[in-house]
Design a protein around this motif. Structure first.
Motif, PDB file in Angstrom:
ATOM      1  N   THR A  65      58.276  -8.956 -33.342  1.00 12.65           N
ATOM      2  CA  THR A  65      56.915  -9.499 -33.327  1.00 12.65           C
ATOM      3  C   THR A  65      56.226  -9.241 -31.989  1.00 12.65           C
ATOM      4  O   THR A  65      55.022  -8.927 -31.944  1.00 12.65           O
ATOM      5  CB  THR A  65      56.957 -11.004 -33.616  1.00 12.65           C
ATOM      6  OG1 THR A  65      57.655 -11.240 -34.840  1.00 12.65           O
ATOM      7  CG2 THR A  65      55.553 -11.582 -33.718  1.00 12.65           C
ATOM      8  N   LEU A  66      56.976  -9.335 -30.875  1.00 13.51           N
ATOM      9  CA  LEU A  66      56.385  -9.077 -29.551  1.00 13.51           C
ATOM     10  C   LEU A  66      56.004  -7.606 -29.397  1.00 13.51           C
ATOM     11  O   LEU A  66      54.943  -7.296 -28.820  1.00 13.51           O
ATOM     12  CB  LEU A  66      57.376  -9.486 -28.443  1.00 13.51           C
ATOM     13  CG  LEU A  66      57.620 -10.991 -28.275  1.00 13.51           C
ATOM     14  CD1 LEU A  66      58.689 -11.252 -27.214  1.00 13.51           C
ATOM     15  CD2 LEU A  66      56.326 -11.707 -27.917  1.00 13.51           C
ATOM     16  N   GLU A  67      56.823  -6.689 -29.905  1.00 16.68           N
ATOM     17  CA  GLU A  67      56.464  -5.268 -29.844  1.00 16.68           C
ATOM     18  C   GLU A  67      55.197  -4.996 -30.662  1.00 16.68           C
ATOM     19  O   GLU A  67      54.323  -4.226 -30.237  1.00 16.68           O
ATOM     20  CB  GLU A  67      57.622  -4.423 -30.373  1.00 16.68           C
ATOM     21  CG  GLU A  67      58.834  -4.415 -29.448  1.00 16.68           C
ATOM     22  CD  GLU A  67      59.996  -3.621 -30.033  1.00 16.68           C
ATOM     23  OE1 GLU A  67      59.873  -3.186 -31.205  1.00 16.68           O
ATOM     24  OE2 GLU A  67      61.016  -3.453 -29.334  1.00 16.68           O
ATOM     25  N   CYS A  72      49.239  -3.942 -30.696  1.00 15.17           N
ATOM     26  CA  CYS A  72      47.919  -4.347 -31.195  1.00 15.17           C
ATOM     27  C   CYS A  72      47.021  -4.955 -30.119  1.00 15.17           C
ATOM     28  O   CYS A  72      45.832  -5.215 -30.389  1.00 15.17           O
ATOM     29  CB  CYS A  72      48.071  -5.360 -32.339  1.00 15.17           C
ATOM     30  SG  CYS A  72      48.911  -4.701 -33.785  1.00 15.17           S
ATOM     31  N   SER A  73      47.566  -5.208 -28.949  1.00 21.91           N
ATOM     32  CA  SER A  73      46.777  -5.884 -27.917  1.00 21.91           C
ATOM     33  C   SER A  73      45.890  -4.943 -27.135  1.00 21.91           C
ATOM     34  O   SER A  73      45.006  -5.397 -26.396  1.00 21.91           O
ATOM     35  CB  SER A  73      47.698  -6.610 -26.936  1.00 21.91           C
ATOM     36  OG  SER A  73      48.531  -5.669 -26.269  1.00 21.91           O
ATOM     37  N   GLN A  77      38.521  -0.898 -24.392  1.00 26.11           N
ATOM     38  CA  GLN A  77      38.297  -1.006 -22.951  1.00 26.11           C
ATOM     39  C   GLN A  77      39.551  -0.607 -22.177  1.00 26.11           C
ATOM     40  O   GLN A  77      39.482   0.083 -21.155  1.00 26.11           O
ATOM     41  CB  GLN A  77      37.887  -2.438 -22.611  1.00 26.11           C
ATOM     42  CG  GLN A  77      36.550  -2.854 -23.195  1.00 26.11           C
ATOM     43  CD  GLN A  77      36.188  -4.274 -22.855  1.00 26.11           C
ATOM     44  OE1 GLN A  77      36.955  -4.993 -22.228  1.00 26.11           O
ATOM     45  NE2 GLN A  77      34.978  -4.698 -23.269  1.00 26.11           N
ATOM     46  N   ASP A  78      40.695  -1.048 -22.681  1.00 23.59           N
ATOM     47  CA  ASP A  78      41.941  -0.670 -22.033  1.00 23.59           C
ATOM     48  C   ASP A  78      42.153   0.848 -22.088  1.00 23.59           C
ATOM     49  O   ASP A  78      42.631   1.467 -21.133  1.00 23.59           O
ATOM     50  CB  ASP A  78      43.117  -1.382 -22.698  1.00 23.59           C
ATOM     51  CG  ASP A  78      43.006  -2.899 -22.548  1.00 23.59           C
ATOM     52  OD1 ASP A  78      42.393  -3.339 -21.553  1.00 23.59           O
ATOM     53  OD2 ASP A  78      43.540  -3.618 -23.413  1.00 23.59           O
TER      54      ASP A  78
END
Length: 252
Positions: A65-67, A72-73, A77-78
């Motif tokens: 889930t963290l990966e 998706c984060s 802009q990034d």
């Protein structure tokens, strides 16, 4: 009457705070599990207590889930930020490359290579740089030579002091050896004189104690005649033959 709104704030009582945490933690984990089952949602729950204990729940696994969250984060802009950083690094690499090529070209000029494209002013600057570098090299060489000379002089003084110490020690040993030799010589001389006196005394005693050796005599033995009055007279042996009945002849 309805229930009033409860103000949320930190519970000051430690025991009440721990009891409330245990109850609500269990309720939160239960609600997360129910939500994942009812709605087919991927849920990851991580809880750290005030004492540092870890409580977690993951419907599909915490790591997975963290990966998924990290993938998706990223926002546009990034992405633009990464592009800007990439462009900045590219420009920096280009500058460093140009500087590296310039340094290589300057090194070849110092070695006397690729001087064709240089004009008179550039050659004059190169000559000044070479003269300055040569002066610095000579100055450094003289400094090193002076330091080496000082070190050699220091070693010379140390060796001189050591030589003096060894000389004094050798002279002291020589004096001690001479004293021992003189003492030994006096003892030997005294011993030899005592031995000579002892030998002479022993020889005299031996000579006194030895019996007289036989003497070879050619001719007549002397005959000593003693009269009735006690006087003695020496007469040749041949003349006293009839009177003394002494055997004539050679006597050894």
């Amino acid at each position: 009457m309805g229930r009033g709104r409860v103000e949320l704030k930190r519970i000051e009582n430690k025991i009440n705070r721990q009891v409330t945490f245990s109850k609500r933690r269990n309720g939160l984990l239960k609600k997360a599990q129910e939500l994942s089952v009812l709605c087919d949602a991927e849920i990851a729950l991580i809880v750290f207590s005030s004492r540092g204990k870890l409580y977690e729940f993951g419907s599909a696994g915490i790591t997975k889930t963290l990966e998924r969250y990290q993938r998706c984060s990223f926002t546009p802009q990034d992405t633009s930020l990464i592009e800007r950083e990439t462009q900045s690094w590219y420009q920096e690499v280009t500058k460093l490359k140009a500087k590296y090529e310039s340094l290589q070209r300057t090194q070849r000029h110092f070695l006397g290579e690729d001087l064709g494209p240089l004009n008179v002013k550039e050659l004059q600057n190169l000559e000044k740089q070479l003269e300055g570098a040569l002066a610095q090299a000579r100055q450094r060489k003289m400094q090193i030579m002076i330091e080496q000379v000082e070190d050699l002089r220091k070693k010379e003084r140390q060796l001189g002091d050591l030589n003096k110490q060894l000389k004094l020690k050798l002279e002291a040993e020589g004096q001690n050896l001479k004293a021992i030799q003189s003492l030994w010589s006096s003892n030997v001389a005294a011993g030899s004189s005592n031995f000579a006196l002892h030998s002479s005394s022993q020889s005299n005693i031996t000579m006194d104690c030895q019996p007289p050796e036989p003497i070879l005599q050619i001719g007549y033995h002397q005959y000593v005649a003693v009269d009735h009055e006690g006087t003695s007279s020496t007469i040749p042996k041949g003349m006293a033959g009839s009177e003394t009945n002494f055997i004539q002849g050679w006597v050894l």
